[in-house]
Design a protein around this motif. Structure first.
Motif, PDB file in Angstrom:
ATOM      1  N   PHE A 104     -22.086 -33.569  45.840  1.00  0.00           N
ATOM      2  CA  PHE A 104     -21.663 -32.531  46.778  1.00  0.00           C
ATOM      3  C   PHE A 104     -22.813 -31.878  47.539  1.00  0.00           C
ATOM      4  O   PHE A 104     -22.644 -30.804  48.130  1.00  0.00           O
ATOM      5  CB  PHE A 104     -20.887 -31.448  46.030  1.00  0.00           C
ATOM      6  N   ASN A 105     -24.009 -32.497  47.538  1.00  0.00           N
ATOM      7  CA  ASN A 105     -25.163 -31.918  48.254  1.00  0.00           C
ATOM      8  C   ASN A 105     -25.570 -30.554  47.698  1.00  0.00           C
ATOM      9  O   ASN A 105     -25.958 -29.657  48.441  1.00  0.00           O
ATOM     10  CB  ASN A 105     -24.880 -31.770  49.755  1.00  0.00           C
ATOM     11  N   ILE A 106     -25.500 -30.398  46.381  1.00  0.00           N
ATOM     12  CA  ILE A 106     -25.877 -29.124  45.753  1.00  0.00           C
ATOM     13  C   ILE A 106     -26.942 -29.388  44.683  1.00  0.00           C
ATOM     14  O   ILE A 106     -26.781 -29.003  43.524  1.00  0.00           O
ATOM     15  CB  ILE A 106     -24.657 -28.397  45.158  1.00  0.00           C
ATOM     16  N   THR A 107     -28.025 -30.029  45.083  1.00  0.00           N
ATOM     17  CA  THR A 107     -29.048 -30.414  44.106  1.00  0.00           C
ATOM     18  C   THR A 107     -29.648 -29.207  43.386  1.00  0.00           C
ATOM     19  O   THR A 107     -30.107 -29.316  42.254  1.00  0.00           O
ATOM     20  CB  THR A 107     -30.166 -31.214  44.790  1.00  0.00           C
ATOM     21  N   GLY A 108     -29.645 -28.036  44.036  1.00  0.00           N
ATOM     22  CA  GLY A 108     -30.196 -26.847  43.400  1.00  0.00           C
ATOM     23  C   GLY A 108     -29.328 -26.262  42.310  1.00  0.00           C
ATOM     24  O   GLY A 108     -29.784 -25.402  41.551  1.00  0.00           O
ATOM     25  N   TRP A 109     -28.086 -26.708  42.185  1.00  0.00           N
ATOM     26  CA  TRP A 109     -27.214 -26.202  41.124  1.00  0.00           C
ATOM     27  C   TRP A 109     -27.597 -26.790  39.770  1.00  0.00           C
ATOM     28  O   TRP A 109     -27.294 -26.194  38.740  1.00  0.00           O
ATOM     29  CB  TRP A 109     -25.749 -26.527  41.430  1.00  0.00           C
ATOM     30  N   ARG A 110     -28.233 -27.947  39.759  1.00  0.00           N
ATOM     31  CA  ARG A 110     -28.746 -28.579  38.543  1.00  0.00           C
ATOM     32  C   ARG A 110     -27.661 -28.784  37.485  1.00  0.00           C
ATOM     33  O   ARG A 110     -27.756 -28.315  36.347  1.00  0.00           O
ATOM     34  CB  ARG A 110     -29.892 -27.746  37.935  1.00  0.00           C
ATOM     35  N   VAL A 111     -26.625 -29.507  37.859  1.00  0.00           N
ATOM     36  CA  VAL A 111     -25.553 -29.854  36.923  1.00  0.00           C
ATOM     37  C   VAL A 111     -25.355 -31.369  36.948  1.00  0.00           C
ATOM     38  O   VAL A 111     -25.081 -31.943  38.000  1.00  0.00           O
ATOM     39  CB  VAL A 111     -24.227 -29.141  37.269  1.00  0.00           C
ATOM     40  N   GLY A 112     -25.527 -31.994  35.797  1.00  0.00           N
ATOM     41  CA  GLY A 112     -25.276 -33.422  35.649  1.00  0.00           C
ATOM     42  C   GLY A 112     -24.454 -33.653  34.391  1.00  0.00           C
ATOM     43  O   GLY A 112     -24.142 -32.717  33.650  1.00  0.00           O
ATOM     44  N   TRP A 113     -24.084 -34.907  34.130  1.00  0.00           N
ATOM     45  CA  TRP A 113     -23.260 -35.184  32.963  1.00  0.00           C
ATOM     46  C   TRP A 113     -23.464 -36.610  32.470  1.00  0.00           C
ATOM     47  O   TRP A 113     -23.953 -37.481  33.201  1.00  0.00           O
ATOM     48  CB  TRP A 113     -21.781 -34.973  33.277  1.00  0.00           C
ATOM     49  N   CYS A 114     -23.100 -36.813  31.224  1.00  0.00           N
ATOM     50  CA  CYS A 114     -23.106 -38.136  30.598  1.00  0.00           C
ATOM     51  C   CYS A 114     -21.679 -38.490  30.202  1.00  0.00           C
ATOM     52  O   CYS A 114     -20.919 -37.636  29.737  1.00  0.00           O
ATOM     53  CB  CYS A 114     -23.976 -38.153  29.340  1.00  0.00           C
TER      54      CYS A 114
END
Length: 449
Positions: free
Chosen positions: A262-272
Motif C-alpha cells: 500500500f505504499n506505506i513503508t514507514g508503517w513498518r508492518v510485515g508478516w509471515c
C-alpha cells in the motif's frame, strides 16, 4: 584509544558501510530527482488514512477497542490484521487458514520478519542459499548468526550482453549445474525473492518446481520473500507462490509487507505465513527480541485488507489494482523512452524496479572528471551523475555478492518505477542529458584519436 570492548560485535564486522545511508545522503545533497531509492513520492491510498482514523475514533467510544488499540497487541499480531490475512491467504494459498491455526505472525516490517525467520531457524555452521541479485540484508543476517551465505547467480540471456536489445527479466536464468552445486546436507535455508528486487523477475512454475525439488531432496526450508506479491506486472497478473508447489507448504515461510502493498513503508508492518510448526519458532524470536508491532497500524491495515477482499483478484477499483496499474504504466513509459534514447533495459515482470545497462555508455564522463582517478565503476558513475546531472540512481552491483559483482552484476543501474509520473519523466530527461554529454565526449575522443 577506543577499547576493543566497545567496538562493534564481530558478527557485524563485515558490514563496513551502510550503502543505503551513503546513497541517500548523496541524493539529499545533490539530486533534483531520486530514482534510486524505493520510496514512492506520492500519497498512499486514502483508504489507509481513513482506516487509521476509524481505528482511533472507535477506541474513544469503546473500552475494549481502546485496549486493543493502545496496548500491546498479541505476539502473533493484532486480531483484526490476523483475521484479514487469514482470509487473504486462504485464497492465495488454496488452503484453509484460520486465525487460531498459528500459521501467521506479524513483525516489524518484512525485514524484521526475515530477521525473525533467520534467527529462529539457522544455526552457526549452516549454509543458506541466496540467488543473485539479492536484497542486501540477506547475507548480513545470515552471517550475523554464524552461518554461511552461498550464492548462485541469475544469468542474462546471451542476446542481452551487447546491451543493444531489451530483454524480459524473466529470461534471466540460473545455470542448472551451478544451482545444484550450491545445495548440500549443510544447507538449512533457501532465500527466494519473487517478484524479485532489483531485477523484476517473477519465477514461473517450472523454476519453482526445480527449487522445490532441491529443497525436499536436501531437507531445506524456503524463506519466500514475496513483498511485491501484488505488483506482478504481466497481463495476467498471475501470482505463483512457492508454498503452493507440491510438498512445499510444510517447509515454506512466506513473507509479506504492508509497506509494499500500500505504499506505506514507514508503517513498518510485515508478516509471515506458513505451517504452525515453523511459525511458532518465529514467534519465539519475536517474543524474546523485538516483541509486538504498533497496534493501531496493524488494525488499520487489517481493515483495508478486509475491504479489499472482494477485489483481491485485481479488479480495477481495488487499491492494490490501482497501484499496480500505476507502476505498470510507468514501466511501459520508461521502456519507450529508454528505447528512444538508444538504450536497452531489463523489462521487469514484477516489483518496483528496472535495471538499465547504461553504465558502459556513460564511461566517457569519468575520463573527463576527477572520478576517473578511481576504477571506472558503477559506483563512480552513480556519484558523478548524481552530482553533475542531479539524478540519483543505485548501482545494481550492490545487490550482488562479491563473487559475481564484477561480472554478472556490473554495468547496470537500478531505477525505481513507483514514482509520480512527472518525477519519472523528469528523471529520464536528466538521464538523457547525461547520455548526450557522454556521447559528445566519446565523439570528440574518436575524432582526436
Amino acid at each position: 584509544n577506543m577499547s576493543l570492548k566497545v567496538k562493534i560485535a564481530s558478527r557485524y564486522s563485515h558490514v563496513t558501510l551502510n550503502l543505503w545511508a551513503s546513497y541517500k545522503a548523496l541524493a539529499d545533497k545533490y539530486a533534483k530527482v531520486n530514482l534510486g531509492l524505493g520510496a514512492p513520492d506520492y500519497n498512499p491510498p486514502v483508504e489507509l488514512s481513513e482506516a487509521l482514523t476509524s481505528v482511533l475514533e472507535d477506541a474513544i467510544s469503546d473500552c475494549k477497542i481502546s485496549a486493543a488499540t493502545h496496548q500491546y497487541a498479541p505476539l502473533v499480531g493484532h486480531p483484526e490484521l490476523i483475521s484479514a490475512l487469514a482470509d487473504v491467504y486462504t485464497t492465495e494459498m488454496s488452503r484453509k487458514i484460520r486465525p487460531e491455526d498459528g500459521c501467521l505472525s506479524v513483525g516489524i516490517g518484512a525485514q524484521g520478519c526475515i530477521f525473525n525467520v533467520i534467527n529462529a531457524l539457522v544455526n552457526p555452521g549452516d549454509e543458506v542459499v541466496i540467488i543473485d541479485p539479492h536484497y542486501d540484508c540477506y547475507p548480513s543476517m545470515v552471517q550475523a548468526v554464524g552461518a554461511k551465505p552461498v550464492f548462485v547467480p541469475l544469468l542474462p540471456p546471451k542476446t542481452s550482453t551487447d546491451g543493444a536489445t531489451s530483454v524480459n527479466a524473466n529470461d534471466w536464468q540460473w545455470d542448472r549445474y551451478q544451482l545444484d552445486s550450491v545445495f548440500s546436507q549443510r544447507t538449512k535455508l533457501l532465500v527466494l525473492n519473487s517478484p524479485q528486487n532489483p531485477l523484476g523477475k517473477v519465477y514461473n512454475r517450472d523454476e519453482l518446481l526445480v527449487l522445490a525439488e532441491l529443497c525436499q531432496k536436501y531437507d531445506v526450508v524456503c524463506l519466500s520473500d514475496e513483498v511485491y506479491e501484488w505488483m506482478v506486472l504481466t497481463d495476467s497478473g498471475e501470482r505463483l507462490r512457492m508454498a503452493t508447489m507440491p510438498g512445499m507448504w510444510d517447509r515454506t515461510i512466506t513473507v509479506g509487507s504492508a509497506g509494499k502493498c500500500f505504499n506505506i513503508t514507514g508503517w513498518r508492518v510485515g508478516w509471515c505465513v506458513g505451517p504452525a510448526a515453523l511459525i511458532s519458532h518465529v514467534v519465539t524470536v519475536q517474543s524474546e527480541v523485538v516483541f509486538s508491532v504498533a497496534s493501531p497500524l496493524q488494525a488499520a491495515i487489517g481493515r483495508v485488507f478486509r475491504s479489499e477482499l472482494n477485489n483481491i483478484k485485481g479488479k480495477d477499483d481495488s487499491c492494490l489494482a490501482k497501484l499496480r496499474s500505476h507502476v505498470k504504466a510507468n514501466r511501459d513509459l520508461a521502456v519507450a523512452e529508454l528505447s528512444r534514447m538508444g538504450l536497452s533495459c531489463v523489462i521487469p515482470s514484477g516489483g518496483w524496479f528496472m535495471l538499465v545497462p547504461v553504465a558502459p555508455r556513460l564511461l566517457p564522463l569519468l575520463r573527463d572528471t576527477s572520478a576517473s582517478k578511481g576504477p571506472a565503476s558503477d559506483v563512480s558513475i552513480v556519484e558523478l551523475i548524481t552530482k553533475k546531472f542531479r539524478l540519483a540512481t543505485i548501482p545494481a552491483s550492490m545487490f550482488y555478492s562479491e563473487e559475481f559483482r564484477c561480472t554478472v552484476g556490473h554495468g547496470y543501474l537500478r531505477l525505481c518505477l513507483n514514482k509520480r509520473r512527472e518525477t519519472l519523466v523528469e528523471g529520464l530527461k536528466l538521464l538523457e542529458a547525461a547520455l548526450a554529454a557522454a556521447d559528445s565526449l566519446a565523439a570528440s575522443s574518436s575524432i582526436i584519436g
